[in-house]
Design a protein around this motif. Structure first.
Motif, PDB file in Angstrom:
ATOM      1  N   ILE A  59       9.539 -13.824   6.266  1.00 39.24           N
ATOM      2  CA  ILE A  59       9.519 -12.482   5.682  1.00 39.24           C
ATOM      3  C   ILE A  59       8.846 -11.526   6.651  1.00 39.24           C
ATOM      4  O   ILE A  59       7.783 -11.823   7.204  1.00 39.24           O
ATOM      5  N   VAL A  60       9.467 -10.370   6.864  1.00 38.39           N
ATOM      6  CA  VAL A  60       8.879  -9.295   7.658  1.00 38.39           C
ATOM      7  C   VAL A  60       8.671  -8.118   6.708  1.00 38.39           C
ATOM      8  O   VAL A  60       9.604  -7.697   6.016  1.00 38.39           O
ATOM      9  N   SER A  61       7.438  -7.606   6.640  1.00 37.51           N
ATOM     10  CA  SER A  61       7.102  -6.498   5.739  1.00 37.51           C
ATOM     11  C   SER A  61       6.591  -5.315   6.543  1.00 37.51           C
ATOM     12  O   SER A  61       6.021  -5.478   7.611  1.00 37.51           O
ATOM     13  N   TYR A  62       6.780  -4.133   5.988  1.00 40.79           N
ATOM     14  CA  TYR A  62       6.261  -2.912   6.604  1.00 40.79           C
ATOM     15  C   TYR A  62       5.775  -1.990   5.493  1.00 40.79           C
ATOM     16  O   TYR A  62       6.275  -2.026   4.367  1.00 40.79           O
ATOM     17  N   ASN A  63       4.763  -1.168   5.788  1.00 41.81           N
ATOM     18  CA  ASN A  63       4.225  -0.254   4.781  1.00 41.81           C
ATOM     19  C   ASN A  63       3.627   0.970   5.446  1.00 41.81           C
ATOM     20  O   ASN A  63       3.250   0.931   6.621  1.00 41.81           O
ATOM     21  N   ALA A  64       3.556   2.040   4.664  1.00 42.52           N
ATOM     22  CA  ALA A  64       2.928   3.280   5.125  1.00 42.52           C
ATOM     23  C   ALA A  64       2.354   4.001   3.910  1.00 42.52           C
ATOM     24  O   ALA A  64       2.890   3.893   2.799  1.00 42.52           O
ATOM     25  N   ARG A  81       6.805   0.674   0.822  1.00 46.44           N
ATOM     26  CA  ARG A  81       6.751  -0.691   1.343  1.00 46.44           C
ATOM     27  C   ARG A  81       8.159  -1.259   1.325  1.00 46.44           C
ATOM     28  O   ARG A  81       8.936  -1.004   0.417  1.00 46.44           O
ATOM     29  N   GLY A  82       8.448  -2.052   2.328  1.00 44.27           N
ATOM     30  CA  GLY A  82       9.726  -2.742   2.392  1.00 44.27           C
ATOM     31  C   GLY A  82       9.528  -4.137   2.933  1.00 44.27           C
ATOM     32  O   GLY A  82       8.554  -4.410   3.642  1.00 44.27           O
ATOM     33  N   GLU A  83      10.442  -5.036   2.559  1.00 39.45           N
ATOM     34  CA  GLU A  83      10.364  -6.408   3.039  1.00 39.45           C
ATOM     35  C   GLU A  83      11.763  -6.881   3.395  1.00 39.45           C
ATOM     36  O   GLU A  83      12.735  -6.510   2.748  1.00 39.45           O
ATOM     37  N   ASP A  84      11.828  -7.696   4.419  1.00 43.41           N
ATOM     38  CA  ASP A  84      13.101  -8.277   4.846  1.00 43.41           C
ATOM     39  C   ASP A  84      12.952  -9.797   4.806  1.00 43.41           C
ATOM     40  O   ASP A  84      12.196 -10.371   5.579  1.00 43.41           O
ATOM     41  N   PHE A  85      13.654 -10.421   3.858  1.00 45.63           N
ATOM     42  CA  PHE A  85      13.632 -11.875   3.689  1.00 45.63           C
ATOM     43  C   PHE A  85      14.831 -12.452   4.418  1.00 45.63           C
ATOM     44  O   PHE A  85      15.941 -11.945   4.275  1.00 45.63           O
ATOM     45  N   GLY A  92      14.798  -2.850   0.987  1.00 43.22           N
ATOM     46  CA  GLY A  92      14.826  -1.398   1.102  1.00 43.22           C
ATOM     47  C   GLY A  92      13.422  -0.857   0.904  1.00 43.22           C
ATOM     48  O   GLY A  92      12.487  -1.581   0.591  1.00 43.22           O
ATOM     49  N   LEU A  93      13.258   0.421   1.076  1.00 47.48           N
ATOM     50  CA  LEU A  93      11.953   1.054   0.922  1.00 47.48           C
ATOM     51  C   LEU A  93      11.646   1.243  -0.557  1.00 47.48           C
ATOM     52  O   LEU A  93      12.432   1.835  -1.294  1.00 47.48           O
ATOM     53  N   LYS A  94      10.507   0.740  -1.000  1.00 46.14           N
ATOM     54  CA  LYS A  94      10.057   0.877  -2.382  1.00 46.14           C
ATOM     55  C   LYS A  94       8.906   1.875  -2.410  1.00 46.14           C
ATOM     56  O   LYS A  94       7.828   1.614  -1.880  1.00 46.14           O
ATOM     57  N   PRO A  95       9.108   3.053  -3.028  1.00 40.83           N
ATOM     58  CA  PRO A  95       8.096   4.111  -2.986  1.00 40.83           C
ATOM     59  C   PRO A  95       7.023   3.980  -4.077  1.00 40.83           C
ATOM     60  O   PRO A  95       7.210   3.301  -5.081  1.00 40.83           O
ATOM     61  N   ARG A  96       5.906   4.659  -3.822  1.00 40.05           N
ATOM     62  CA  ARG A  96       4.837   4.809  -4.809  1.00 40.05           C
ATOM     63  C   ARG A  96       4.237   6.201  -4.649  1.00 40.05           C
ATOM     64  O   ARG A  96       3.991   6.660  -3.524  1.00 40.05           O
ATOM     65  N   VAL A  97       4.026   6.875  -5.767  1.00 41.97           N
ATOM     66  CA  VAL A  97       3.378   8.179  -5.790  1.00 41.97           C
ATOM     67  C   VAL A  97       2.221   8.076  -6.775  1.00 41.97           C
ATOM     68  O   VAL A  97       2.397   7.585  -7.892  1.00 41.97           O
ATOM     69  N   SER A  98       1.049   8.511  -6.360  1.00 39.62           N
ATOM     70  CA  SER A  98      -0.094   8.466  -7.266  1.00 39.62           C
ATOM     71  C   SER A  98      -0.940   9.726  -7.107  1.00 39.62           C
ATOM     72  O   SER A  98      -0.871  10.413  -6.088  1.00 39.62           O
ATOM     73  N   ALA A  99      -1.713  10.006  -8.144  1.00 35.04           N
ATOM     74  CA  ALA A  99      -2.600  11.171  -8.129  1.00 35.04           C
ATOM     75  C   ALA A  99      -3.946  10.768  -8.710  1.00 35.04           C
ATOM     76  O   ALA A  99      -4.033   9.888  -9.575  1.00 35.04           O
ATOM     77  N   GLY A 112      -3.038   8.551 -12.194  1.00 34.89           N
ATOM     78  CA  GLY A 112      -1.681   8.248 -12.626  1.00 34.89           C
ATOM     79  C   GLY A 112      -0.855   7.827 -11.429  1.00 34.89           C
ATOM     80  O   GLY A 112      -1.136   8.225 -10.298  1.00 34.89           O
ATOM     81  N   SER A 113       0.166   6.992 -11.668  1.00 35.68           N
ATOM     82  CA  SER A 113       1.016   6.570 -10.565  1.00 35.68           C
ATOM     83  C   SER A 113       2.403   6.203 -11.063  1.00 35.68           C
ATOM     84  O   SER A 113       2.602   5.901 -12.241  1.00 35.68           O
ATOM     85  N   TRP A 114       3.334   6.226 -10.164  1.00 33.37           N
ATOM     86  CA  TRP A 114       4.704   5.782 -10.385  1.00 33.37           C
ATOM     87  C   TRP A 114       5.118   4.988  -9.159  1.00 33.37           C
ATOM     88  O   TRP A 114       4.811   5.382  -8.034  1.00 33.37           O
ATOM     89  N   ALA A 115       5.806   3.872  -9.387  1.00 31.80           N
ATOM     90  CA  ALA A 115       6.207   3.038  -8.256  1.00 31.80           C
ATOM     91  C   ALA A 115       7.448   2.232  -8.604  1.00 31.80           C
ATOM     92  O   ALA A 115       7.756   2.000  -9.773  1.00 31.80           O
ATOM     93  N   GLN A 116       8.148   1.832  -7.577  1.00 33.48           N
ATOM     94  CA  GLN A 116       9.236   0.867  -7.710  1.00 33.48           C
ATOM     95  C   GLN A 116       8.760  -0.433  -7.091  1.00 33.48           C
ATOM     96  O   GLN A 116       7.956  -0.424  -6.163  1.00 33.48           O
ATOM     97  N   GLY A 117       9.258  -1.540  -7.610  1.00 30.11           N
ATOM     98  CA  GLY A 117       8.839  -2.821  -7.080  1.00 30.11           C
ATOM     99  C   GLY A 117      10.008  -3.765  -6.895  1.00 30.11           C
ATOM    100  O   GLY A 117      11.131  -3.485  -7.310  1.00 30.11           O
ATOM    101  N   PHE A 118       9.711  -4.880  -6.264  1.00 33.91           N
ATOM    102  CA  PHE A 118      10.705  -5.917  -6.033  1.00 33.91           C
ATOM    103  C   PHE A 118      10.000  -7.256  -6.050  1.00 33.91           C
ATOM    104  O   PHE A 118       8.964  -7.412  -5.425  1.00 33.91           O
ATOM    105  N   ILE A 119      10.544  -8.192  -6.791  1.00 28.87           N
ATOM    106  CA  ILE A 119      10.014  -9.555  -6.796  1.00 28.87           C
ATOM    107  C   ILE A 119      11.109 -10.461  -6.266  1.00 28.87           C
ATOM    108  O   ILE A 119      12.186 -10.569  -6.870  1.00 28.87           O
ATOM    109  N   ALA A 120      10.845 -11.072  -5.161  1.00 26.03           N
ATOM    110  CA  ALA A 120      11.832 -11.975  -4.559  1.00 26.03           C
ATOM    111  C   ALA A 120      11.918 -13.258  -5.369  1.00 26.03           C
ATOM    112  O   ALA A 120      10.914 -13.761  -5.855  1.00 26.03           O
ATOM    113  N   PRO A 121      13.111 -13.795  -5.519  1.00 24.75           N
ATOM    114  CA  PRO A 121      13.222 -15.085  -6.201  1.00 24.75           C
ATOM    115  C   PRO A 121      12.548 -16.176  -5.380  1.00 24.75           C
ATOM    116  O   PRO A 121      12.488 -16.103  -4.162  1.00 24.75           O
TER     117      PRO A 121
END
Length: 134
Positions: A59-64, A81-85, A92-99, A112-121
Motif C-alpha cells: 500500500i502506498v498512501s499520501y496525505n496533505a 488522503r489517498g491510498e493505492d493498494f 482516490g482522494l478522500k477529503p476532510r473539512v473541519s472547523a 465540527g467536521s465532514w469527511a469521506q472514508g474508505f475501508i479496504a477489504p
C-alpha cells in the motif's frame, strides 16, 4: 513500513500561522497462516478441514492538510488522503473539512467536521485461495 511527513507554519496571518502538512507512507501487509497436518486433514474435532493461507499486499498512501486561522477563535482545516493498494486499486482522494471555534477562550470549544472514508477489504475477503471457515 516507510513513513515521511513534513509539517510547519507556511505564512503568518493576522489570526495566527497558516500551517501545512504533507506526508507519504509505503507499507506491506502479510498473512502467513499455516496449519499443522491435523487441521489440514480434519483430524481435530470439531474443526473443519482447512487449508494454508499466505497473502501479501503493498500500500502506498499520501496525505496533505492545511490549517487556516480565520479569527483568533476560529480556524478551518482542509485535508485529504489517498491510498493505492496493489490488490484492490486506488481509493482516490478522500477529503476532510473541519472547523474549530472557541467562543469563550479556553472554556468552550465547538468543533465540527465532514469527511469521506474508505475501508479496504481484508486480504482474506478478496482472495479466492482463502480458506472458508464455519
Amino acid at each position: 513500513m516507510i513513513d515521511a511527513n513534513v509539517a510547519g507554519a507556511v505564512y503568518d496571518l493576522p489570526a495566527g500561522p497558516l500551517a501545512a502538512s504533507v506526508g507519504a507512507e509505503w507499507r506491506r501487509e502479510n498473512i502467513d497462516n499455516r496449519h499443522d497436518s491435523a487441521l489440514l486433514t480434519g483430524a481435530i474435532f470439531p474443526f473443519n478441514v482447512t487449508s494454508n493461507f499466505i497473502s501479501e499486499r503493498t500500500i502506498v498512501s499520501y496525505n496533505a492538510e492545511l490549517n487556516v486561522p480565520i479569527l483568533r477563535s476560529l480556524s478551518v482545516s482542509l485535508a485529504g488522503r489517498g491510498e493505492d493498494f496493489d490488490d484492490v486499486g486506488n481509493t482516490g482522494l478522500k477529503p476532510r473539512v473541519s472547523a474549530r471555534w472557541e467562543p469563550l477562550a479556553k472554556e468552550l470549544t465547538i468543533r465540527g467536521s465532514w469527511a469521506q472514508g474508505f475501508i479496504a477489504p481484508g486480504q482474506q475477503q478478496i482472495s479466492v485461495d482463502a480458506p472458508f471457515q464455519t
